[in-house]
Design an enzyme around this catalytic site. Structure first.
Site, PDB file in Angstrom:
ATOM      1  N   HIS A 277       1.983  -2.806   6.612  1.00  0.00           N
ATOM      2  CA  HIS A 277       3.103  -2.004   5.798  1.00  0.00           C
ATOM      3  C   HIS A 277       4.236  -2.853   5.767  1.00  0.00           C
ATOM      4  CE1 HIS A 277       1.131   1.629   5.061  1.00  0.00           C
ATOM      5  NE2 HIS A 277       0.672   1.918   6.087  1.00  0.00           N
TER       6      HIS A 277
ATOM      7  N   ASP B 246       7.566  -4.486   0.367  1.00  0.00           N
ATOM      8  CA  ASP B 246       6.873  -3.858  -0.837  1.00  0.00           C
ATOM      9  C   ASP B 246       7.543  -4.059  -2.074  1.00  0.00           C
ATOM     10  OD1 ASP B 246       5.306  -2.509   1.058  1.00  0.00           O
ATOM     11  OD2 ASP B 246       6.010  -0.593   0.677  1.00  0.00           O
TER      12      ASP B 246
END
Length: 372
Positions: A122, A152
């Site tokens: 992540h 991200d």
């Protein structure tokens, strides 16, 4: 007036995180973005990343479902997928299966190859392995992430969109598509040029508290006010720092020590105590419209009603959900007006009619459960 990406068709395989944002940004600019969803669902007005998109809900694990999607891809310009490397190939929808006309956008954290390519991760993990996470946080405390904005969306979505647009420009010359391998670790590393330069010049360090941009400098940090809220002080340039001192009522002689780290702890302590004498909004009034580079630290919902944000229409409320306005803005072209997202599968019939399926074929697909 036309939208910048009018006439561009994008097929996005539904996922989470940076790929849906990339699709939304392209849709905002007028691209026809069609999501491939696993099953139909009611509209979710809070799912901002689905705005401006149409949806085809289909079972990709069936031969007929795959055939339908391959037919759709014949008329598409761009494909976006955010799965682990090899997943699309197992579905029979990899780059070798879909034709060399496509810009095939692949969004991953680690990239399509390398020892970590098949492992989960992540935003924080990608920041950690690029050396970026170590730069975030207060001295003497553990590093912390900046939500999921940096890897991200910064290193992921933005570089995927950049790669897709670059490949579309190249296709206008070559007539051929290509794979865009957008990895968050690559994008984050690419954004680190300035910091690497400062470290190389001895103007910053890799230990938290050695970089004037990380809150160590008294002129580039936040301060708590009397009401427990905060202001952001960012007066890097000497003339802006002088203006800050003047308006704040702080000693003007601090200007000569601005770039001397030995004086920073004392200046920080004095400034912190000084900002405790007024509320955030009182300090905002002091610095408003000046070049002191001092702004209130707003909550997300406050930001949408700030006079500057409101006048520019930076945020819009649609069906009770705050949406960011399309960005950037153009002198001739117009972006698509944001609307509440449609439901999954809502456009299945229309999408299939456009790519050559007649009503009888569509009814058979529905009866067989291929259209979900």
């Amino acid at each position: 007036m036309s939208t910048p990406l009018e006439g561009i068709k994008v097929v996005e395989f539904t996922g989470i995180g940076p790929a849906p944002l990339a699709g939304q940004l392209l849709a905002d600019m007028g691209a026809d973005v069609i999501t491939i969803d696993r099953k139909s669902a009611k509209p979710d007005p809070t799912d901002v990343n689905r705005r401006g998109k149409r949806s085809l809900a289909i079972d990709l694990k069936t031969a007929e479902g795959k055939r339908v999607v391959l037919q759709l891809l014949k008329s598409a310009d761009v494909l976006i997928e955010g799965f682990r490397p090899g997943v699309m190939e197992k579905l029979g929808l990899g780059p070798e299966d879909t034709g060399d006309h496509l810009i095939y956008g692949r969004m991953t954290g680690w990239g399509q190859d390398g020892p970590a390519a098949q492992t989960a991760g992540h935003d924080m993990n990608y920041l950690a392995l690029t050396g970026t996470l170590n730069m975030f946080g207060a001295p003497g405390k553990p590093p912390h992430s900046a939500l999921n904005y940096v890897a991200d969306y910064g290193g992921g979505s933005m570089f995927l969109v950049f790669g897709i647009l670059a490949a579309l420009i190249e296709k206008s010359r070559s007539g051929k598509g290509q794979v865009v391998d957008a990895a968050m670790v690559d994008g984050v590393a690419a954004m680190g040029g300035l910091i690497n330069m400062l470290i190389a010049k001895g103007m910053a360090g890799e230990t938290r508290g050695q970089n004037f941009l990380d809150g160590s400098a008294p002129f580039y940090r936040t301060y708590e006010c009397a009401d427990g809220q905060h202001v952001a002080v960012g007066c890097i340039e000497p003339q802006f720092f002088a203006e800050f001192l003047r308006l704040a009522g702080l000693p003007p002689e601090d200007a000569k020590n601005q770039q001397n780290p030995k004086h920073w702890p004392d200046m920080h302590a004095r400034y912190a105590a000084h900002f405790q004498t007024k509320s955030r909004d009182e300090w905002t009034a002091v610095f408003e419209t000046s070049d002191a580079c001092v702004t209130p630290v707003l909550k997300l919902r406050e930001a949408s009603t700030h006079p500057h944000m409101a006048e520019r229409g930076v945020f819009q409320t649609i069906d009770g959900t705050i949406h960011p306005a399309p960005a950037p803005r153009f002198s001739r072209s117009v972006a698509r007006v944001p609307q509440s997202p449609a439901g999954s599968g809502e456009d299945s019939v229309g999408v299939l009619r456009e790519c050559g399926f007649d009503l009888a074929e569509i009814e058979q697909l529905q009866k067989k459960g291929i259209l979900t």
